[in-house]
Design a protein around this motif. Structure first.
Motif, short mmCIF file in Angstrom:
data_model
loop_
_atom_site.label_atom_id
_atom_site.label_comp_id
_atom_site.label_asym_id
_atom_site.label_seq_id
_atom_site.Cartn_x
_atom_site.Cartn_y
_atom_site.Cartn_z
N ASP A 268 0.83 -1.21 0.00
CA ASP A 268 0.00 0.00 0.00
C ASP A 268 0.86 1.26 0.00
O ASP A 268 2.10 1.19 -0.09
N ALA A 269 0.24 2.41 0.11
CA ALA A 269 0.93 3.69 -0.02
C ALA A 269 1.98 3.93 1.06
O ALA A 269 2.89 4.73 0.87
N GLU A 270 1.86 3.26 2.20
CA GLU A 270 2.82 3.44 3.28
C GLU A 270 4.18 2.82 2.97
O GLU A 270 5.17 3.14 3.61
N GLY A 271 4.23 1.92 1.99
CA GLY A 271 5.49 1.29 1.63
C GLY A 271 5.83 0.13 2.55
O GLY A 271 5.03 -0.28 3.41
N ILE A 272 7.04 -0.41 2.39
CA ILE A 272 7.48 -1.58 3.14
C ILE A 272 8.95 -1.46 3.47
O ILE A 272 9.73 -0.90 2.68
N LEU B 45 16.39 -3.93 -3.15
CA LEU B 45 15.74 -2.62 -3.01
C LEU B 45 16.69 -1.50 -3.43
O LEU B 45 16.28 -0.54 -4.09
N GLU B 46 17.96 -1.61 -3.05
CA GLU B 46 18.93 -0.61 -3.46
C GLU B 46 19.11 -0.61 -4.97
O GLU B 46 19.22 0.45 -5.60
N PHE B 47 19.14 -1.81 -5.56
CA PHE B 47 19.25 -1.91 -7.02
C PHE B 47 18.05 -1.25 -7.71
O PHE B 47 18.20 -0.48 -8.66
N VAL C 128 8.53 6.63 18.33
CA VAL C 128 9.63 6.12 19.14
C VAL C 128 10.70 5.52 18.24
O VAL C 128 10.40 4.89 17.24
N GLY C 129 11.97 5.74 18.63
CA GLY C 129 13.06 5.09 17.92
C GLY C 129 13.49 5.82 16.65
O GLY C 129 13.06 6.94 16.37
N ARG C 130 14.36 5.14 15.87
CA ARG C 130 14.92 5.73 14.67
C ARG C 130 13.91 5.75 13.53
O ARG C 130 12.97 4.96 13.51
N PRO C 131 14.11 6.63 12.55
CA PRO C 131 13.21 6.64 11.40
C PRO C 131 13.39 5.38 10.56
O PRO C 131 14.47 4.78 10.54
N GLU C 132 12.34 4.96 9.87
CA GLU C 132 12.38 3.78 9.03
C GLU C 132 12.46 4.19 7.57
O GLU C 132 11.85 5.16 7.15
N ARG C 133 13.23 3.44 6.79
CA ARG C 133 13.25 3.65 5.34
C ARG C 133 12.24 2.67 4.73
O ARG C 133 12.38 1.46 4.86
N ARG C 134 11.23 3.23 4.10
CA ARG C 134 10.16 2.40 3.51
C ARG C 134 10.18 2.57 2.00
O ARG C 134 10.38 3.66 1.47
N TYR C 135 9.92 1.48 1.30
CA TYR C 135 10.03 1.44 -0.16
C TYR C 135 8.68 1.16 -0.78
O TYR C 135 7.87 0.41 -0.26
N SER C 136 8.47 1.75 -1.95
CA SER C 136 7.24 1.50 -2.70
C SER C 136 7.53 1.68 -4.18
O SER C 136 8.47 2.38 -4.57
N ILE C 137 6.70 1.06 -5.01
CA ILE C 137 6.84 1.17 -6.47
C ILE C 137 6.56 2.61 -6.90
O ILE C 137 5.60 3.23 -6.43
N LYS C 138 7.41 3.13 -7.78
CA LYS C 138 7.16 4.49 -8.30
C LYS C 138 5.96 4.47 -9.22
O LYS C 138 5.81 3.61 -10.06
N LYS C 139 5.13 5.46 -9.04
CA LYS C 139 3.92 5.57 -9.86
C LYS C 139 4.24 6.26 -11.19
O LYS C 139 5.08 7.11 -11.28
#
Length: 229
Positions: A176-180, A200-202, A218-229
């Motif tokens: 979904d829009a929140e990514g993974i 994911l880096e590739f 709480v805690g560190r920020p997360e890097r979330r990935y999603s398909i570019k529209k």
């Protein structure tokens, strides 16, 4: 429904043979039809059943596995071989290459490496079974797992497998829009966390996915990935 690929395991250590059997049975599209612990047993199985694929060790009590490769090539040219062995001597590897061995896995093996090998073989097997003629791009994919430079501009970098890439993209397409996160992708797709992160880096470099930093409470920020529209 596609025909199951029949597999014969040739391994003198019954414990290891059982691991190979259980690994094989976890992968869709394969069925283990028997286990041989000697070269003579393997020849009997081959003559009687003629499986599509043999998982072969080099060290057998009566003959060397590379001798069995020669025997198979002389009498059963349409049987394919994947070698799974601790042998890493150059002459053994050369013999395997010249004998048309589909893949060469050095022990100790991991399920991820085993699965990748069988899935690549399955892809080739069914593509060759269905088609009378292949495009240049399809030939490159069969031989190298990558498209030719003419068809895609540059070759896929080392460590990027097309089947795994397709699996990752398929998983991302359902996000979904929140990514993974890489960790979440690892659990959903069944690959290791480091593999998920590498793909994911590739895909980010290929401009196919976008990466966003999400700051939680709480805690560190997360890097979330999603398909570019």
């Amino acid at each position: 429904m596609e025909t199951l690929i029949e597999v014969l395991i040739v391994e003198d250590d019954l414990r290891i043979a059982d691991i190979h059997r259980r690994f094989t049975e976890k992968i869709e599209g394969f069925t283990v039809i028997g286990t041989a612990t000697t070269g003579e047993q393997a020849k009997e199985w081959i003559e009687t059943i003629q499986p599509q694929l043999i998982l072969l060790d080099v060290y057998l009590p009566d003959i060397k596995g590379i001798e069995l490769v020669t025997y198979i090539r002389e009498h059963y040219q349409f049987i394919d071989i994947i070698m799974i062995t601790a042998a890493s001597e150059v002459e053994v590897i050369q013999h395997a290459l010249r004998g048309g061995v589909s893949d060469y896995i050095v022990k100790p093996l991991t399920f991820e490496r085993f699965k990748r090998s069988l899935e690549q073989y399955r892809n080739k097997f069914h593509q060759l079974s269905k088609n009378k003629k292949l495009t240049a791009e399809e030939v490159d994919l069969l031989w190298h797992g990558t498209k030719s430079e003419d068809s895609q501009g540059t070759l896929s970098p080392k460590g990027i497998d097309q089947l795994t890439l397709d699996k990752i993209l398929n998983t991302l397409s359902k996000v979904d829009a929140e990514g993974i996160t890489a960790e979440q992708l690892s659990k959903v797709s069944g690959v290791s966390r480091s593999t998920a992160r590498r793909y994911l880096e590739f895909l980010s470099l290929e401009n196919k996915v976008q990466a966003d930093l999400i700051y939680g409470n709480v805690g560190r920020p997360e890097r979330r990935y999603s398909i570019k529209k």
